[in-house]
Design a protein around this motif. Structure first.
Motif, PDB file in Angstrom:
ATOM      1  N   ILE A 242      70.792 -13.020 -31.879  1.00 44.33           N
ATOM      2  CA  ILE A 242      69.963 -12.167 -31.010  1.00 44.33           C
ATOM      3  C   ILE A 242      70.379 -10.713 -31.243  1.00 44.33           C
ATOM      4  O   ILE A 242      71.563 -10.371 -31.141  1.00 44.33           O
ATOM      5  CB  ILE A 242      70.160 -12.511 -29.519  1.00 44.33           C
ATOM      6  N   LEU A 243      69.407  -9.894 -31.589  1.00 48.97           N
ATOM      7  CA  LEU A 243      69.630  -8.448 -31.693  1.00 48.97           C
ATOM      8  C   LEU A 243      69.210  -7.862 -30.350  1.00 48.97           C
ATOM      9  O   LEU A 243      68.029  -7.619 -30.098  1.00 48.97           O
ATOM     10  CB  LEU A 243      68.802  -7.863 -32.844  1.00 48.97           C
ATOM     11  N   THR A 244      70.189  -7.694 -29.456  1.00 48.96           N
ATOM     12  CA  THR A 244      69.878  -7.361 -28.062  1.00 48.96           C
ATOM     13  C   THR A 244      69.241  -5.969 -27.921  1.00 48.96           C
ATOM     14  O   THR A 244      69.611  -5.029 -28.624  1.00 48.96           O
ATOM     15  CB  THR A 244      71.145  -7.432 -27.194  1.00 48.96           C
ATOM     16  N   GLU A 245      68.293  -5.891 -27.004  1.00 50.11           N
ATOM     17  CA  GLU A 245      67.589  -4.626 -26.757  1.00 50.11           C
ATOM     18  C   GLU A 245      68.188  -3.862 -25.574  1.00 50.11           C
ATOM     19  O   GLU A 245      67.852  -2.712 -25.325  1.00 50.11           O
ATOM     20  CB  GLU A 245      66.108  -4.915 -26.513  1.00 50.11           C
ATOM     21  N   LYS A 246      69.068  -4.517 -24.824  1.00 47.15           N
ATOM     22  CA  LYS A 246      69.814  -3.870 -23.736  1.00 47.15           C
ATOM     23  C   LYS A 246      71.169  -4.556 -23.659  1.00 47.15           C
ATOM     24  O   LYS A 246      71.429  -5.534 -24.375  1.00 47.15           O
ATOM     25  CB  LYS A 246      69.045  -4.009 -22.418  1.00 47.15           C
ATOM     26  N   GLU A 247      72.048  -4.063 -22.847  1.00 44.84           N
ATOM     27  CA  GLU A 247      73.402  -4.619 -22.763  1.00 44.84           C
ATOM     28  C   GLU A 247      73.367  -6.103 -22.403  1.00 44.84           C
ATOM     29  O   GLU A 247      72.664  -6.526 -21.477  1.00 44.84           O
ATOM     30  CB  GLU A 247      74.221  -3.859 -21.705  1.00 44.84           C
ATOM     31  N   PHE A 248      74.116  -6.903 -23.178  1.00 44.71           N
ATOM     32  CA  PHE A 248      74.228  -8.342 -22.922  1.00 44.71           C
ATOM     33  C   PHE A 248      75.509  -8.528 -22.109  1.00 44.71           C
ATOM     34  O   PHE A 248      76.609  -8.604 -22.643  1.00 44.71           O
ATOM     35  CB  PHE A 248      74.292  -9.107 -24.244  1.00 44.71           C
ATOM     36  N   THR A 249      75.363  -8.581 -20.786  1.00 46.38           N
ATOM     37  CA  THR A 249      76.507  -8.589 -19.886  1.00 46.38           C
ATOM     38  C   THR A 249      77.157  -9.967 -19.798  1.00 46.38           C
ATOM     39  O   THR A 249      76.600 -10.960 -20.283  1.00 46.38           O
ATOM     40  CB  THR A 249      76.064  -8.161 -18.476  1.00 46.38           C
ATOM     41  N   GLU A 250      78.315 -10.026 -19.147  1.00 42.92           N
ATOM     42  CA  GLU A 250      78.986 -11.314 -18.923  1.00 42.92           C
ATOM     43  C   GLU A 250      78.099 -12.228 -18.088  1.00 42.92           C
ATOM     44  O   GLU A 250      78.087 -13.443 -18.279  1.00 42.92           O
ATOM     45  CB  GLU A 250      80.325 -11.085 -18.225  1.00 42.92           C
ATOM     46  N   THR A 251      77.366 -11.628 -17.149  1.00 43.73           N
ATOM     47  CA  THR A 251      76.441 -12.421 -16.325  1.00 43.73           C
ATOM     48  C   THR A 251      75.333 -13.019 -17.189  1.00 43.73           C
ATOM     49  O   THR A 251      74.977 -14.202 -17.054  1.00 43.73           O
ATOM     50  CB  THR A 251      75.808 -11.537 -15.225  1.00 43.73           C
ATOM     51  N   ASP A 252      74.801 -12.204 -18.129  1.00 44.66           N
ATOM     52  CA  ASP A 252      73.775 -12.702 -19.067  1.00 44.66           C
ATOM     53  C   ASP A 252      74.325 -13.855 -19.894  1.00 44.66           C
ATOM     54  O   ASP A 252      73.654 -14.876 -20.086  1.00 44.66           O
ATOM     55  CB  ASP A 252      73.313 -11.575 -19.989  1.00 44.66           C
ATOM     56  N   GLU A 253      75.538 -13.660 -20.393  1.00 45.94           N
ATOM     57  CA  GLU A 253      76.167 -14.686 -21.246  1.00 45.94           C
ATOM     58  C   GLU A 253      76.347 -15.981 -20.464  1.00 45.94           C
ATOM     59  O   GLU A 253      76.034 -17.067 -20.965  1.00 45.94           O
ATOM     60  CB  GLU A 253      77.516 -14.180 -21.758  1.00 45.94           C
ATOM     61  N   HIS A 254      76.849 -15.868 -19.196  1.00 47.17           N
ATOM     62  CA  HIS A 254      77.066 -17.054 -18.365  1.00 47.17           C
ATOM     63  C   HIS A 254      75.743 -17.759 -18.080  1.00 47.17           C
ATOM     64  O   HIS A 254      75.634 -18.994 -18.160  1.00 47.17           O
ATOM     65  CB  HIS A 254      77.745 -16.631 -17.050  1.00 47.17           C
ATOM     66  N   GLU A 255      74.712 -16.955 -17.767  1.00 47.23           N
ATOM     67  CA  GLU A 255      73.395 -17.522 -17.471  1.00 47.23           C
ATOM     68  C   GLU A 255      72.800 -18.233 -18.691  1.00 47.23           C
ATOM     69  O   GLU A 255      72.264 -19.343 -18.595  1.00 47.23           O
ATOM     70  CB  GLU A 255      72.450 -16.411 -16.999  1.00 47.23           C
ATOM     71  N   PHE A 256      72.920 -17.578 -19.866  1.00 44.46           N
ATOM     72  CA  PHE A 256      72.335 -18.146 -21.084  1.00 44.46           C
ATOM     73  C   PHE A 256      73.051 -19.431 -21.492  1.00 44.46           C
ATOM     74  O   PHE A 256      72.423 -20.414 -21.881  1.00 44.46           O
ATOM     75  CB  PHE A 256      72.386 -17.101 -22.204  1.00 44.46           C
ATOM     76  N   LYS A 257      74.391 -19.429 -21.368  1.00 41.60           N
ATOM     77  CA  LYS A 257      75.143 -20.649 -21.699  1.00 41.60           C
ATOM     78  C   LYS A 257      74.764 -21.791 -20.760  1.00 41.60           C
ATOM     79  O   LYS A 257      74.652 -22.944 -21.172  1.00 41.60           O
ATOM     80  CB  LYS A 257      76.644 -20.376 -21.601  1.00 41.60           C
ATOM     81  N   GLY A 258      74.540 -21.436 -19.489  1.00 45.16           N
ATOM     82  CA  GLY A 258      74.120 -22.461 -18.526  1.00 45.16           C
ATOM     83  C   GLY A 258      72.780 -23.063 -18.902  1.00 45.16           C
ATOM     84  O   GLY A 258      72.577 -24.281 -18.808  1.00 45.16           O
ATOM     85  N   PHE A 259      71.845 -22.197 -19.343  1.00 46.78           N
ATOM     86  CA  PHE A 259      70.534 -22.692 -19.768  1.00 46.78           C
ATOM     87  C   PHE A 259      70.671 -23.615 -20.989  1.00 46.78           C
ATOM     88  O   PHE A 259      70.063 -24.693 -21.036  1.00 46.78           O
ATOM     89  CB  PHE A 259      69.608 -21.523 -20.094  1.00 46.78           C
ATOM     90  N   LEU A 260      71.471 -23.177 -21.981  1.00 50.25           N
ATOM     91  CA  LEU A 260      71.671 -23.984 -23.194  1.00 50.25           C
ATOM     92  C   LEU A 260      72.290 -25.336 -22.852  1.00 50.25           C
ATOM     93  O   LEU A 260      71.933 -26.357 -23.435  1.00 50.25           O
ATOM     94  CB  LEU A 260      72.538 -23.231 -24.202  1.00 50.25           C
ATOM     95  N   SER A 261      73.211 -25.344 -21.884  1.00 50.11           N
ATOM     96  CA  SER A 261      73.847 -26.604 -21.471  1.00 50.11           C
ATOM     97  C   SER A 261      72.833 -27.557 -20.862  1.00 50.11           C
ATOM     98  O   SER A 261      72.993 -28.780 -20.944  1.00 50.11           O
ATOM     99  CB  SER A 261      74.956 -26.320 -20.455  1.00 50.11           C
ATOM    100  N   SER A 262      71.772 -26.995 -20.261  1.00 49.99           N
ATOM    101  CA  SER A 262      70.759 -27.850 -19.639  1.00 49.99           C
ATOM    102  C   SER A 262      69.829 -28.504 -20.649  1.00 49.99           C
ATOM    103  O   SER A 262      69.138 -29.474 -20.325  1.00 49.99           O
ATOM    104  CB  SER A 262      69.936 -27.035 -18.634  1.00 49.99           C
ATOM    105  N   ILE A 263      69.798 -27.949 -21.873  1.00 58.08           N
ATOM    106  CA  ILE A 263      68.884 -28.514 -22.891  1.00 58.08           C
ATOM    107  C   ILE A 263      69.627 -29.075 -24.111  1.00 58.08           C
ATOM    108  O   ILE A 263      69.005 -29.581 -25.039  1.00 58.08           O
ATOM    109  CB  ILE A 263      67.875 -27.454 -23.372  1.00 58.08           C
ATOM    110  N   GLY A 264      70.966 -28.993 -24.125  1.00 54.01           N
ATOM    111  CA  GLY A 264      71.672 -29.472 -25.299  1.00 54.01           C
ATOM    112  C   GLY A 264      73.175 -29.447 -25.153  1.00 54.01           C
ATOM    113  O   GLY A 264      73.705 -29.313 -24.045  1.00 54.01           O
ATOM    114  N   ASP A 265      73.867 -29.570 -26.316  1.00 59.00           N
ATOM    115  CA  ASP A 265      75.330 -29.510 -26.310  1.00 59.00           C
ATOM    116  C   ASP A 265      75.817 -28.792 -27.571  1.00 59.00           C
ATOM    117  O   ASP A 265      75.019 -28.184 -28.290  1.00 59.00           O
ATOM    118  CB  ASP A 265      75.944 -30.909 -26.189  1.00 59.00           C
ATOM    119  N   SER A 266      77.127 -28.878 -27.860  1.00 60.56           N
ATOM    120  CA  SER A 266      77.744 -28.193 -29.007  1.00 60.56           C
ATOM    121  C   SER A 266      77.370 -26.714 -29.006  1.00 60.56           C
ATOM    122  O   SER A 266      76.902 -26.169 -30.006  1.00 60.56           O
ATOM    123  CB  SER A 266      77.324 -28.845 -30.327  1.00 60.56           C
TER     124      SER A 266
END
Length: 561
Positions: A242-266
């Motif tokens: 991802i070539l981020t268009e705004k700051e990718f905060t720790e909150t963004d990272e936590h939220e995105f990882k949570g979403f990925l965990s809901s649809i997959g693993d590894s």
């Protein structure tokens, strides 16, 4: 900061990177071959040769320099295919002899190794020809010796040697007229340069894709694992940046990882300033991509179907098992033959088609190595054949000028049997040689007789051009039919029969008594018989003998005696 030495780990990486690079460039190297024929070519032969050594290297566990040197030398010697592959194996053999006692390698050691590599390769070739891979190897040795006197910094040494090798390669067309006419540099020299360039990439710390190099096959496969693909919970390995268009905060990272965990693993999600590296196994890559797009643009997207890869692995495992079983059956047959009393003399011959195989068997060949024209057999193939012929003296008929060196290399590695290589350059020469074998004569008398008889055979081969070129004063276009004689291209046309007749007219003289015609797998028996009648009408005083050869690629192989 200067780099003055290479340790064994770095040398192993450099060697494997060189192997990987020539594997990646083999088709480009094949395109440099002067003759535009659809055969196993220089790039293929050099790649297969060095990959045999790479297999030995990857099977090692924390080797020292001597073990690494032995793996490179032995693997390449046994895996050598074609003249270019044999010469490459001799270069590697000489190089490794010079470094095997070292703990680390500096410029002086490298210069000595390059010189020994050159000398070993030149000695292996009966009539060395300039404008070839040997010339490039010689240039490398000369520049290495010069640079060793000027610097001890490998970061200065390598670029200078590679640049000079490129200069020498560029001059090869001036040394060999046939290269100049075709408008190419020497393919073997280009192959050697690609090996060195790949090795230098590893030295520089560049990221190398080693995917073409497989680990050694030391594991004994006894059973195919028929694991159900249903055991793979998430089927798609999904990666992107991802070539981020705004700051990718720790909150963004936590939220995105949570979403990925809901649809997959590894899951891997690593943020570095304005770039986020993402990896996930999922059944719906689109969901991961859609979510990622809310953070910025995507780059380097890669989606692999792991279930499909698993199925392919099962197929590969099954093929391996079948090959292993076939090899075990062949070994059992060989052991049975080995238990029988040894005969005085035996024959190994290289053949190129099912019909020609049968002809050689009927003439008394003990072992047939298939694939001579389209896939040059390796030194290892020769050694395996020698093991399976239970005779005191074994004659090898290479039947291809590009296989003679591999046969001689195998001969040098055998101690318990006398090996005599009859340097047959074509299948018709091989047939003539074995026909003239005299069971009641000794090996020396037979060798002399066969060498004398093959001089009387003129060979023609008819195939198609795989690219445009200019050679032997002939303009050739892709798809043209070519009639190739012992020393070059004799005829070019659009029609198989007419091109063959034109070639034949240049092979026949007042002393010609017999035309032997072997038709390939793409020619019907009806067409071959009709064509035989046309030849008989053209040359009523010459016997015409027609056989099914079954060879691929070559419509007709013929001999005039």
């Amino acid at each position: 900061m200067a780099t003055k030495t290479i340790n064994v780990d770095m040398l192993a990486k450099m060697f494997l990177a060189g192997a990987q690079n020539i594997e990646a460039k083999k088709e480009y190297i094949n395109e440099l071959n002067v003759f535009p024929v659809p055969d196993g070519d220089t790039g293929t032969n050099m790649s297969l040769t060095i990959m045999a050594a790479a297999k030995e290297v990857t099977a090692l566990d924390r080797p020292d320099m001597k073990e690494l040197a032995k793996a490179i030398s032995s693997g390449s010697l046994r895996g050598a295919r074609g003249n270019s592959g044999v010469i490459l194996s001799q270069l590697l053999r000489g190089f490794t002899k010079a470094i095997r006692e070292e703990k680390e390698i500096d410029v002086l050691t490298l210069a000595a190794a390059c010189s020994r590599a050159r000398d070993t390769a030149y000695k292996a070739v009966m009539k060395p020809k300039e404008g070839t891979i040997l010339t490039v190897a010689s240039g490398i040795a000369e520049k290495a010796a010069q640079m060793a006197e000027e610097t001890d910094d490998l970061e200065v040494f390598f670029p200078a040697v590679i640049a000079y090798a490129e200069e020498v390669l560029a001059k090869t067309p001036e040394m060999l007229p046939v290269l100049k006419e075709a408008g190419v540099v020497d393919s073997g020299g280009q192959g050697l340069l690609e090996v060195i360039k790949g090795a230098y990439d590893a030295f520089q710390g560049k990221e190398i894709d080693y995917s073409a190099i497989q680990p050694g096959s030391g594991i004994n496969v006894t059973k195919v694992n028929a694991e159900d693909t249903a055991d793979i919970k998430f089927g798609y390995c999904t990666e992107f940046i991802i070539l981020t268009e705004k700051e990718f905060t720790e909150t963004d990272e936590h939220e995105f990882k949570g979403f990925l965990s809901s649809i997959g693993d590894s899951i891997v999600c690593v943020a570095d300033e304005d770039v986020v590296k993402v990896h996930v196994h999922t059944n719906d890559p689109g969901l991961a991509i859609q979510k990622a797009l809310t953070y910025g643009q995507l780059s380097r997207m890669k989606i692999d179907n792991m279930r499909e890869e698993h199925q392919e692995k099962l197929i590969r495992d099954a093929e391996k098992l079948a090959a292993q079983q076939a090899e075990e059956e062949k070994k059992a047959e060989a052991e049975k033959k080995a238990s029988e009393p040894r005969k005085a003399m035996g024959f190994i011959t290289v053949s190129i088609g099912t019909g020609l195989n049968e002809i050689f068997k009927e003439l008394g060949a003990d072992y047939i190595i298939e694939g001579g024209q389209t896939m040059n057999p390796s030194t290892e193939d020769m050694l395996n054949a020698i093991d399976q012929v239970n005779a005191d003296t074994i004659f090898i008929l290479p039947n291809n000028k590009n296989i003679v060196l591999a046969a001689n290399q195998a001969k040098a590695l055998v101690e318990d049997k006398e090996i005599i290589v009859i340097p047959t350059k074509t299948v018709p020469q091989g047939i003539t040689a074995i026909i003239n074998f005299m069971p009641d004569a000794d090996a020396k008398e037979n060798e002399e007789a066969m060498l004398e008889e093959i001089k009387n055979v003129k060979t023609g081969q008819v195939t198609y051009a795989v690219r445009d070129t200019h050679i032997d004063d002939k303009e050739i276009h892709e798809g043209d039919i070519m009639g190739i004689g012992d020393k070059g291209i004799l005829s070019v046309g659009k029609n198989i029969e007419e091109t063959t007749k034109e070639m034949l007219s240049q092979l026949i003289d007042d002393e010609s008594e017999l035309i032997s015609l072997y038709y390939g797998e793409e020619v019907t028996e009806e067409d071959a018989e009709k064509f035989t009648g046309e030849i008989e009408a053209l040359y009523p005083d010459i016997d015409v003998d027609t056989h099914f050869g079954g060879q691929p690629i070559y419509y007709y192989v013929l001999a005039v005696e």
